[in-house]
Design a protein around this motif. Structure first.
Motif, mmCIF file in Angstrom:
data_model
loop_
_atom_site.group_PDB
_atom_site.id
_atom_site.type_symbol
_atom_site.label_atom_id
_atom_site.label_comp_id
_atom_site.label_asym_id
_atom_site.label_seq_id
_atom_site.Cartn_x
_atom_site.Cartn_y
_atom_site.Cartn_z
ATOM 1 N N UNK A 109 -4.308 -3.932 -9.477
ATOM 2 C CA UNK A 109 -4.737 -4.913 -8.491
ATOM 3 C C UNK A 109 -5.408 -4.158 -7.360
ATOM 4 N N UNK A 110 -6.611 -4.552 -6.990
ATOM 5 C CA UNK A 110 -7.341 -3.857 -5.935
ATOM 6 C C UNK A 110 -7.234 -4.641 -4.642
ATOM 7 N N UNK A 111 -6.760 -3.968 -3.594
ATOM 8 C CA UNK A 111 -6.673 -4.591 -2.284
ATOM 9 C C UNK A 111 -7.366 -3.687 -1.287
ATOM 10 N N UNK A 112 -7.664 -4.226 -0.119
ATOM 11 C CA UNK A 112 -8.281 -3.431 0.936
ATOM 12 C C UNK A 112 -7.514 -3.644 2.226
ATOM 13 N N UNK A 113 -7.168 -2.516 2.865
ATOM 14 C CA UNK A 113 -6.448 -2.570 4.129
ATOM 15 C C UNK A 113 -7.312 -1.914 5.182
ATOM 16 N N UNK A 114 -7.630 -2.628 6.242
ATOM 17 C CA UNK A 114 -8.464 -2.086 7.304
ATOM 18 C C UNK A 114 -7.597 -1.676 8.481
ATOM 19 N N UNK A 115 -7.780 -0.437 8.927
ATOM 20 C CA UNK A 115 -6.989 0.081 10.038
ATOM 21 C C UNK A 115 -7.771 -0.077 11.344
ATOM 22 N N UNK A 116 -7.215 -0.759 12.320
ATOM 23 C CA UNK A 116 -7.962 -1.000 13.564
ATOM 24 C C UNK A 116 -8.271 0.264 14.349
ATOM 25 N N UNK A 117 -7.559 1.353 14.057
ATOM 26 C CA UNK A 117 -7.812 2.591 14.780
ATOM 27 C C UNK A 117 -9.123 3.240 14.354
ATOM 28 N N UNK A 118 -9.669 2.792 13.206
ATOM 29 C CA UNK A 118 -10.908 3.362 12.722
ATOM 30 C C UNK A 118 -12.096 2.577 13.246
ATOM 31 N N UNK A 119 -13.267 3.180 13.072
ATOM 32 C CA UNK A 119 -14.481 2.485 13.487
ATOM 33 C C UNK A 119 -14.687 1.247 12.613
ATOM 34 N N UNK A 120 -15.420 0.277 13.078
ATOM 35 C CA UNK A 120 -15.631 -0.949 12.297
ATOM 36 C C UNK A 120 -16.157 -0.653 10.901
ATOM 37 N N UNK B 63 -0.988 9.444 -3.899
ATOM 38 C CA UNK B 63 -0.435 8.531 -4.892
ATOM 39 C C UNK B 63 1.051 8.432 -4.590
ATOM 40 N N UNK B 64 1.512 7.219 -4.327
ATOM 41 C CA UNK B 64 2.868 7.022 -3.820
ATOM 42 C C UNK B 64 3.614 6.037 -4.709
ATOM 43 N N UNK B 65 4.740 6.467 -5.197
ATOM 44 C CA UNK B 65 5.587 5.624 -6.037
ATOM 45 C C UNK B 65 6.630 4.932 -5.171
ATOM 46 N N UNK B 66 6.685 3.605 -5.257
ATOM 47 C CA UNK B 66 7.667 2.847 -4.469
ATOM 48 C C UNK B 66 8.469 1.934 -5.386
ATOM 49 N N UNK B 67 9.721 1.711 -5.015
ATOM 50 C CA UNK B 67 10.597 0.852 -5.802
ATOM 51 C C UNK B 67 10.276 -0.627 -5.599
ATOM 52 N N UNK B 68 9.707 -0.937 -4.450
ATOM 53 C CA UNK B 68 9.335 -2.318 -4.141
ATOM 54 C C UNK B 68 8.276 -2.270 -3.051
ATOM 55 N N UNK B 69 7.607 -3.375 -2.753
ATOM 56 C CA UNK B 69 6.572 -3.352 -1.725
ATOM 57 C C UNK B 69 7.050 -2.665 -0.446
ATOM 58 N N UNK B 70 6.175 -1.837 0.124
ATOM 59 C CA UNK B 70 6.590 -0.960 1.222
ATOM 60 C C UNK B 70 5.457 -0.761 2.216
ATOM 61 N N UNK B 71 5.835 -0.267 3.391
ATOM 62 C CA UNK B 71 4.876 0.119 4.416
ATOM 63 C C UNK B 71 4.662 1.627 4.351
ATOM 64 N N UNK B 72 3.422 2.045 4.469
ATOM 65 C CA UNK B 72 3.055 3.453 4.407
ATOM 66 C C UNK B 72 2.472 3.861 5.756
ATOM 67 N N UNK B 73 2.913 4.991 6.267
ATOM 68 C CA UNK B 73 2.368 5.523 7.523
ATOM 69 C C UNK B 73 1.815 6.925 7.269
ATOM 70 N N UNK C 154 -1.608 2.769 9.292
ATOM 71 C CA UNK C 154 -0.616 1.946 8.597
ATOM 72 C C UNK C 154 -1.255 1.304 7.362
ATOM 73 N N UNK C 155 -0.602 1.473 6.225
ATOM 74 C CA UNK C 155 -1.078 0.927 4.964
ATOM 75 C C UNK C 155 0.049 0.143 4.307
ATOM 76 N N UNK C 156 -0.283 -0.573 3.262
ATOM 77 C CA UNK C 156 0.726 -1.353 2.550
ATOM 78 C C UNK C 156 0.660 -1.078 1.056
ATOM 79 N N UNK C 157 1.803 -0.737 0.488
ATOM 80 C CA UNK C 157 1.966 -0.679 -0.963
ATOM 81 C C UNK C 157 2.466 -2.050 -1.382
#
Length: 446
Positions: A288-299, A364-374, A384-387
């Protein structure tokens, strides 16, 4: 005829193993088995006087270790072509070893190039009974049809994209189409950088997301076999095995020492098991492809993350694990060392290496369930990203000019479940030259 089980091998440069002891062979085999690798493809060159001694140690070690097989890959570019009688003698010497890999009941044999000696092989096959799967990548897929009467299958060395783009499956699909019912051995590699003046080699191809992407492609295409490039080719920086300092070629130590790649093996059991348990009608990994935009980056600056679906959890018990890789020097940190993006000797357009090798932290991050990535580089604000799914999630975060150590963590419900810190990104370059090799680490190292 029933199909042979799918198998995964790692290309092993015997020329870098002249000083390896029997104990070191057994350790490397044990590490490969832990990663669910089935065996080694032993690259041998005709000019090396120690080849037979090393092969004897390797075959004996593999036989003692058990459940691990070996096949020979005759290198026709390093030292010139092999004499027919010596090829036959070498195959015959090892083909009855309990460690010899067999396909359709016959000892499998490969090459690295050697197209000009293609007509040697009917007599070699008749004398040895081998199953012949060469790497004649210089023919390109469209040229294979002219040698189908010689080969029993084909291995491609085309494991990297040309230029500033991701690797596609176009050439793999072309090989499989031309080969028809004959087995295709698909290449998978994490990186490519070489700077060996004596060999007139100094270029890179894009690595970046390649290790993650390529295994998704393997799972999708379901080739008969897979060969990882490589276990120990330090000079081209695509090794996934431990670094044996005695095997590092002259001039490569500057970019190899201090840059371990062992953590690229961390998720191999999951990738390999998913590949083997799959079939054409049922994918055991969903993307599944998702996109997470970080506000700390340029537009308009995005992070792409592909989430491996919950079916993967059936393969192994999931344990939250972070793996990461990145260059320790930004592309503007120092002298580019004459390195080019692409290899002009192969007729490829010369690009700035900074265009090919991106300044990003790849995870590449293995998680047991949906998680927050920093992810935090130096003193910059954390990204901040989301798995979004259990399983392996892949991300990349740009350096954005930041330097310092890279802190990464996984949290759920406000609680950190795993964290790790990678070495600092720095403008301090050894001998003033940018190191285009990757540092690869994991939370399992902590």
């Amino acid at each position: 005829m029933a199909q042979d089980p799918k198998s995964v091998f790692a290309h092993f440069i015997v020329g870098n193993a002249a000083s390896m002891t029997r104990e070191e062979w057994e350790t490397d085999i044990s590490l490969a088995k832990t990663a669910h690798i089935d065996g080694f493809a032993l690259n041998i060159a005709p000019q090396d006087s120690y080849t037979d001694d090393v092969l004897q140690v390797a075959y004996n070690a593999a036989a003692v270790m058990g459940n691990f097989t070996i096949f020979l890959s005759f290198d026709y570019l390093s030292g010139g072509p092999w004499p027919v009688d010596r090829v036959i003698q070498t195959i015959d010497r090892y083909k009855d070893s309990p460690a010899q890999f067999r396909y359709q009941g016959r000892p499998l044999v490969s090459t690295f190039e050697g197209v000009n000696n293609a007509q040697d092989w009917p007599s070699i096959k008749a004398a040895t009974g081998c199953f012949f799967v060469p790497s004649w990548t210089s023919l390109r897929p469209q040229g294979i049809s002219g040698v189908l009467d010689v080969v029993d299958g084909m291995f491609s060395w085309d494991a990297w994209a040309e230029g500033a783009q991701s690797k596609s499956t176009e050439s793999d699909e072309a090989y499989m189409d031309v080969l028809g019912d004959k087995p295709y051995m698909m290449p998978a590699s994490p990186w490519f950088y070489t700077n060996l003046p004596e060999w007139n080699k100094n270029w890179l191809w894009r690595g970046d997301d390649l290790w993650y992407d390529r295994w998704q492609q393997v799972i999708q295409l379901q080739p008969a076999m897979v060969q990882i490039i490589t276990w120990n080719d330090y000079g081209e920086a695509h090794y996934i095995g431990p670094i044996h300092e005695s095997g590092i070629p002259k001039d490569a130590a500057d970019y190899v020492l201090g840059n371990p790649h062992d953590a690229w093996r961390a998720f191999l059991p999951r990738y390999i098991d998913a590949y083997k348990s799959n079939n054409a009608s049922e994918q055991s990994i969903e993307l599944e492809l998702t996109t997470v935009t970080d506000p700390a980056l340029k537009p308009n600056s995005n992070f792409a993350c592909a989430n491996v679906g919950p079916k993967t959890a059936k393969i192994h018990k999931t344990l939250d694990t972070i793996t990461y890789w990145y260059k320790l020097n930004p592309s503007t940190a120092g002298d580019k060392g004459g390195t080019t993006g692409n290899n002009p000797d192969q007729g490829q357009p010369v690009l700035d290496p900074a265009e090919v090798s991106e300044d990003k932290v790849f995870m590449s991050i293995l998680v047991e369930e949906p998680s927050d990535i920093s992810v935090q580089i130096g003193q910059s604000p954390p990204t901040q990203l989301q798995a979004k799914a259990a399983g392996i999630n892949h991300f990349s975060v740009p350096f954005n000019g930041q330097k310092g150590p890279v802190a990464m963590s996984v949290s759920r419900n406000g609680q950190t479940v795993v964290s790790t810190t990678g070495p600092e990104i720095t403008d301090k370059c050894a001998n003033g030259k940018i190191n285009w090799n990757a540092y690869v680490g994991s939370s399992l190292d902590d």
